[in-house]
Design a protein around this motif. Structure first.
Motif, PDB file in Angstrom:
ATOM      1  N   PRO A  19       0.826  -1.208   0.000  1.00 32.37           N
ATOM      2  CA  PRO A  19       0.000   0.000   0.000  1.00 32.37           C
ATOM      3  C   PRO A  19       0.868   1.268   0.000  1.00 32.37           C
ATOM      4  O   PRO A  19       1.930   1.310   0.620  1.00 32.37           O
ATOM      5  N   GLY A  20       0.387   2.264  -0.707  1.00 31.38           N
ATOM      6  CA  GLY A  20       1.125   3.514  -0.823  1.00 31.38           C
ATOM      7  C   GLY A  20       1.462   4.154   0.511  1.00 31.38           C
ATOM      8  O   GLY A  20       2.556   4.688   0.700  1.00 31.38           O
ATOM      9  N   PHE A  21       0.546   4.079   1.471  1.00 33.43           N
ATOM     10  CA  PHE A  21       0.810   4.741   2.744  1.00 33.43           C
ATOM     11  C   PHE A  21       1.974   4.076   3.489  1.00 33.43           C
ATOM     12  O   PHE A  21       2.720   4.736   4.205  1.00 33.43           O
ATOM     13  N   ILE A  22       2.168   2.772   3.281  1.00 32.92           N
ATOM     14  CA  ILE A  22       3.303   2.077   3.903  1.00 32.92           C
ATOM     15  C   ILE A  22       4.609   2.590   3.295  1.00 32.92           C
ATOM     16  O   ILE A  22       5.578   2.855   4.014  1.00 32.92           O
ATOM     17  N   ALA A  56       8.923   5.552  -6.059  1.00 33.81           N
ATOM     18  CA  ALA A  56       8.421   4.181  -6.083  1.00 33.81           C
ATOM     19  C   ALA A  56       6.970   4.121  -6.546  1.00 33.81           C
ATOM     20  O   ALA A  56       6.572   3.188  -7.237  1.00 33.81           O
ATOM     21  N   LEU A  57       6.189   5.112  -6.187  1.00 31.43           N
ATOM     22  CA  LEU A  57       4.766   5.095  -6.500  1.00 31.43           C
ATOM     23  C   LEU A  57       4.453   5.638  -7.889  1.00 31.43           C
ATOM     24  O   LEU A  57       3.536   5.164  -8.557  1.00 31.43           O
ATOM     25  N   GLN A  58       5.190   6.634  -8.325  1.00 29.57           N
ATOM     26  CA  GLN A  58       4.882   7.264  -9.607  1.00 29.57           C
ATOM     27  C   GLN A  58       5.955   7.033 -10.656  1.00 29.57           C
ATOM     28  O   GLN A  58       5.703   7.159 -11.839  1.00 29.57           O
ATOM     29  N   GLY A  59       7.163   6.728 -10.230  1.00 31.39           N
ATOM     30  CA  GLY A  59       8.265   6.539 -11.161  1.00 31.39           C
ATOM     31  C   GLY A  59       8.859   7.871 -11.567  1.00 31.39           C
ATOM     32  O   GLY A  59       8.400   8.940 -11.164  1.00 31.39           O
ATOM     33  N   GLN A  60       9.910   7.783 -12.353  1.00 32.14           N
ATOM     34  CA  GLN A  60      10.561   8.991 -12.830  1.00 32.14           C
ATOM     35  C   GLN A  60      11.057   8.730 -14.237  1.00 32.14           C
ATOM     36  O   GLN A  60      11.799   7.779 -14.482  1.00 32.14           O
ATOM     37  N   ARG A  61      10.622   9.544 -15.136  1.00 30.67           N
ATOM     38  CA  ARG A  61      11.064   9.410 -16.525  1.00 30.67           C
ATOM     39  C   ARG A  61      12.301  10.268 -16.694  1.00 30.67           C
ATOM     40  O   ARG A  61      12.247  11.494 -16.628  1.00 30.67           O
ATOM     41  N   SER A  62      13.422   9.640 -16.885  1.00 30.00           N
ATOM     42  CA  SER A  62      14.686  10.348 -17.021  1.00 30.00           C
ATOM     43  C   SER A  62      15.312   9.978 -18.355  1.00 30.00           C
ATOM     44  O   SER A  62      15.531   8.800 -18.645  1.00 30.00           O
ATOM     45  N   ILE A  63      15.590  10.976 -19.165  1.00 29.40           N
ATOM     46  CA  ILE A  63      16.158  10.728 -20.483  1.00 29.40           C
ATOM     47  C   ILE A  63      17.539  11.389 -20.545  1.00 29.40           C
ATOM     48  O   ILE A  63      17.659  12.596 -20.371  1.00 29.40           O
TER      49      ILE A  63
END
Length: 69
Positions: A18-21, A33-40
């Motif tokens: 769960p996100g809150f954890i 961790a929850l949304q990610g990161q787009r890195s180019i």
């Protein structure tokens, strides 16, 4: 990442955190961790650099092959 690794190993993946954890454990870093990161790496790519493992699937396949798994 976990789901992709499980797929490559032919195993089920049912670990859901769960996100809150994650927010409690990681604080502000949980966003990655929850949304990610787009890195180019635009400058590297413009300079002609090529990655040995351009995506997570390729890297996992290499690790599994070289690691004897």
């Amino acid at each position: 990442f976990g789901a992709l690794l499980a797929k490559r190993l032919g195993r089920p993946f049912f670990v859901r955190t769960p996100g809150f954890i994650l927010r409690l454990a990681l604080g502000e870093m949980a966003v990655l961790a929850l949304q990610g990161q787009r890195s180019i790496p635009k400058r590297l790519l413009d300079a002609g650099f090529t990655f040995d493992y351009p995506d997570a699937e390729t890297a996992i396949d290499y690790c599994l092959r070289e690691g004897g798994a």
